[in-house]
Design an enzyme around this catalytic site. Structure first.
Site, PDB file in Angstrom:
ATOM      1  N   SER A 194      51.982  55.269  44.421  1.00  0.00           N
ATOM      2  CA  SER A 194      52.987  54.206  44.283  1.00  0.00           C
ATOM      3  C   SER A 194      54.173  54.544  45.174  1.00  0.00           C
ATOM      4  CB  SER A 194      53.460  54.157  42.826  1.00  0.00           C
ATOM      5  OG  SER A 194      54.584  53.309  42.682  1.00  0.00           O
ATOM      6  N   TYR A 248      57.093  58.287  35.210  1.00  0.00           N
ATOM      7  CA  TYR A 248      56.152  57.631  36.143  1.00  0.00           C
ATOM      8  C   TYR A 248      56.293  58.275  37.523  1.00  0.00           C
ATOM      9  CZ  TYR A 248      53.656  53.761  38.486  1.00  0.00           C
ATOM     10  OH  TYR A 248      52.772  53.000  39.216  1.00  0.00           O
TER      11      TYR A 248
HETATM   12  P1  NDP Z   1      46.486  46.900  35.978  1.00  0.00           P
HETATM   13  O1  NDP Z   1      47.179  47.129  34.676  1.00  0.00           O
HETATM   14  O2  NDP Z   1      46.037  45.537  36.319  1.00  0.00           O
HETATM   15  O3  NDP Z   1      45.243  47.878  36.110  1.00  0.00           O
HETATM   16  C1  NDP Z   1      45.215  49.169  35.567  1.00  0.00           C
HETATM   17  C2  NDP Z   1      43.768  49.581  35.417  1.00  0.00           C
HETATM   18  O4  NDP Z   1      43.730  50.921  34.904  1.00  0.00           O
HETATM   19  C3  NDP Z   1      43.010  48.692  34.440  1.00  0.00           C
HETATM   20  O5  NDP Z   1      41.764  48.379  34.987  1.00  0.00           O
HETATM   21  C4  NDP Z   1      42.840  49.573  33.216  1.00  0.00           C
HETATM   22  O6  NDP Z   1      41.613  49.274  32.574  1.00  0.00           O
HETATM   23  C5  NDP Z   1      42.766  50.952  33.870  1.00  0.00           C
HETATM   24  N1  NDP Z   1      43.044  52.016  32.924  1.00  0.00           N
HETATM   25  C6  NDP Z   1      44.180  52.247  32.221  1.00  0.00           C
HETATM   26  N2  NDP Z   1      44.017  53.292  31.402  1.00  0.00           N
HETATM   27  C7  NDP Z   1      42.737  53.720  31.578  1.00  0.00           C
HETATM   28  C8  NDP Z   1      41.971  54.764  31.009  1.00  0.00           C
HETATM   29  N3  NDP Z   1      42.478  55.584  30.068  1.00  0.00           N
HETATM   30  N4  NDP Z   1      40.696  54.924  31.415  1.00  0.00           N
HETATM   31  C9  NDP Z   1      40.171  54.107  32.357  1.00  0.00           C
HETATM   32  N5  NDP Z   1      40.853  53.112  32.942  1.00  0.00           N
HETATM   33  C10 NDP Z   1      42.111  52.924  32.551  1.00  0.00           C
HETATM   34  O7  NDP Z   1      47.501  47.458  37.076  1.00  0.00           O
HETATM   35  P2  NDP Z   1      47.393  47.700  38.668  1.00  0.00           P
HETATM   36  O8  NDP Z   1      46.167  47.119  39.216  1.00  0.00           O
HETATM   37  O9  NDP Z   1      48.689  47.309  39.217  1.00  0.00           O
HETATM   38  O10 NDP Z   1      47.330  49.294  38.698  1.00  0.00           O
HETATM   39  C11 NDP Z   1      46.397  50.023  39.446  1.00  0.00           C
HETATM   40  C12 NDP Z   1      47.064  51.250  40.044  1.00  0.00           C
HETATM   41  O11 NDP Z   1      48.040  50.823  40.988  1.00  0.00           O
HETATM   42  C13 NDP Z   1      47.788  52.138  39.036  1.00  0.00           C
HETATM   43  O12 NDP Z   1      47.512  53.486  39.321  1.00  0.00           O
HETATM   44  C14 NDP Z   1      49.249  51.834  39.301  1.00  0.00           C
HETATM   45  O13 NDP Z   1      50.097  52.904  38.962  1.00  0.00           O
HETATM   46  C15 NDP Z   1      49.220  51.562  40.792  1.00  0.00           C
HETATM   47  N6  NDP Z   1      50.362  50.805  41.298  1.00  0.00           N
HETATM   48  C16 NDP Z   1      50.581  49.508  40.903  1.00  0.00           C
HETATM   49  C17 NDP Z   1      51.711  48.830  41.341  1.00  0.00           C
HETATM   50  C18 NDP Z   1      52.048  47.452  40.876  1.00  0.00           C
HETATM   51  O14 NDP Z   1      53.182  46.995  41.144  1.00  0.00           O
HETATM   52  N7  NDP Z   1      51.156  46.735  40.211  1.00  0.00           N
HETATM   53  C19 NDP Z   1      52.642  49.451  42.301  1.00  0.00           C
HETATM   54  C20 NDP Z   1      52.296  50.795  42.639  1.00  0.00           C
HETATM   55  C21 NDP Z   1      51.206  51.430  42.174  1.00  0.00           C
HETATM   56  P3  NDP Z   1      41.346  49.273  30.992  1.00  0.00           P
HETATM   57  O15 NDP Z   1      42.616  48.872  30.314  1.00  0.00           O
HETATM   58  O16 NDP Z   1      40.246  48.270  30.846  1.00  0.00           O
HETATM   59  O17 NDP Z   1      40.902  50.660  30.673  1.00  0.00           O
END
Ligand code: NDP
Length: 252
Positions: free
Chosen positions: A148, A161
């Site tokens: 990020s 974070y």
């Molecule tokens: P979402 O919340 O849409 O996606 C997060 C994903 O992580 C979901 O598919 C969720 O699936 C999965 N997840 C969470 N906990 C677990 C777990 N314990 N085991 C397996 N899977 C897990 O957010 P984003 O797509 O935005 O996030 C994706 C990445 O991008 C993250 O690492 C985030 O920090 C990073 N990011 C996002 C930004 C933004 O502004 N959106 C900016 C910078 C970085 P489920 O709940 O089904 O397990």
């Protein structure tokens, strides 16, 4: 852009947002894709779309914070799809707010998903990636970690974070040095504000602060970051993209 036919990718957090878009784009380029996350119904829907577009998708219900499940996600991918060329460590949570008075269970969740989950998946996957790099026609494999902007710039209100994402950056560079001569490329993607479900998990008062900060910013779309990952994994064998920081144009 180059095709990924004959390769196999595992994307964690593929049930929504960036992971979902990345899995779809990898599949559209010809990779067989394993989709890992906890919400199996959402993974089934993503897999159905990939298959109806002619791609190959494997659904793996897994919580990456449980090492046994992280290992089994990797092993199941290799058992069912035959190999592992690409791991995208994308699963993550972002629970913001001041350190003072913070509910520390939020810290536990972030450290467990953003750091430990990524470490467990990497540890299980790297031997398979090394093998794929040596026996595939591409001669290279990829481990892409989704960090990020918060992994580069600390801010008041996102301390833990920040700590997890700085940790992802440090681990990625160390692992890169360890495996790059085995032709496993370790890459770091650092997105800015992206329109996904991520911020929706915050407490209402924190949500208000986030919404106010980004109210005049047109966010990135998950597809923009998926496109960034695609760029990384389709480079020629001699070229390793170590780090890409991608912000919305209006994000200061
Ligand atoms: P979402 O919340 O849409 O996606 C997060 C994903 O992580 C979901 O598919 C969720 O699936 C999965 N997840 C969470 N906990 C677990 C777990 N314990 N085991 C397996 N899977 C897990 O957010 P984003 O797509 O935005 O996030 C994706 C990445 O991008 C993250 O690492 C985030 O920090 C990073 N990011 C996002 C930004 C933004 O502004 N959106 C900016 C910078 C970085 P489920 O709940 O089904 O397990």
């Amino acid at each position: 852009m180059k095709r990924l036919d004959g390769t196999v990718a595992l994307v964690t957090g593929a049930s929504s947002g960036i992971g979902e878009a990345t899995a779809e784009q990898l599949a559209a380029r010809g990779a067989a894709v394993a989709l890992a996350a906890r919400r199996a119904d959402r993974l089934d829907a993503v897999a159905a779309r990939i298959r109806s577009a002619g791609g190959t998708a494997l659904v793996i219900e897994a919580d990456v914070t449980d090492q046994a499940q992280a290992v089994s996600a990797v092993e199941h991918t290799v058992a069912e799809l035959g190999r592992l060329d690409t791991l995208v460590n994308n699963a993550g949570v972002m629970l913001l707010g001041p350190v003072v008075g913070a509910p520390t269970e939020e810290w536990d969740r972030m450290v467990r998903v953003n750091l430990l989950g990524l470490l467990y998946c990497s540890h299980a996957a790297v031997p398979h990636l090394i093998r794929a790099a040596s026996d595939g026609s591409r001669g290279v494999a990829d481990l892409v970690n989704i960090s990020s902007v918060a992994g580069r710039v600390p801010r008041s209100g996102s301390g833990v974070y920040n700590a997890t994402k700085f940790g992802v950056g440090a681990f990625s560079e160390s692992l890169r040095q360890e495996v790059t001569q085995k032709h496993v490329r370790v890459s770091l993607v650092e997105p800015g504000a992206t329109d996904t479900e991520l911020r929706g998990h915050n407490r209402p008062e924190v949500m208000e602060t986030i919404m106010a900060r980004f109210k005049d910013v047109e966010p990135l779309q998950a597809e923009d970051i998926a496109d960034t990952v695609l760029y990384i994994v389709t480079r020629p064998r001699h070229m390793s993209v170590n780090e890409l920081l991608v912000r919305p144009t209006e994000q200061a």
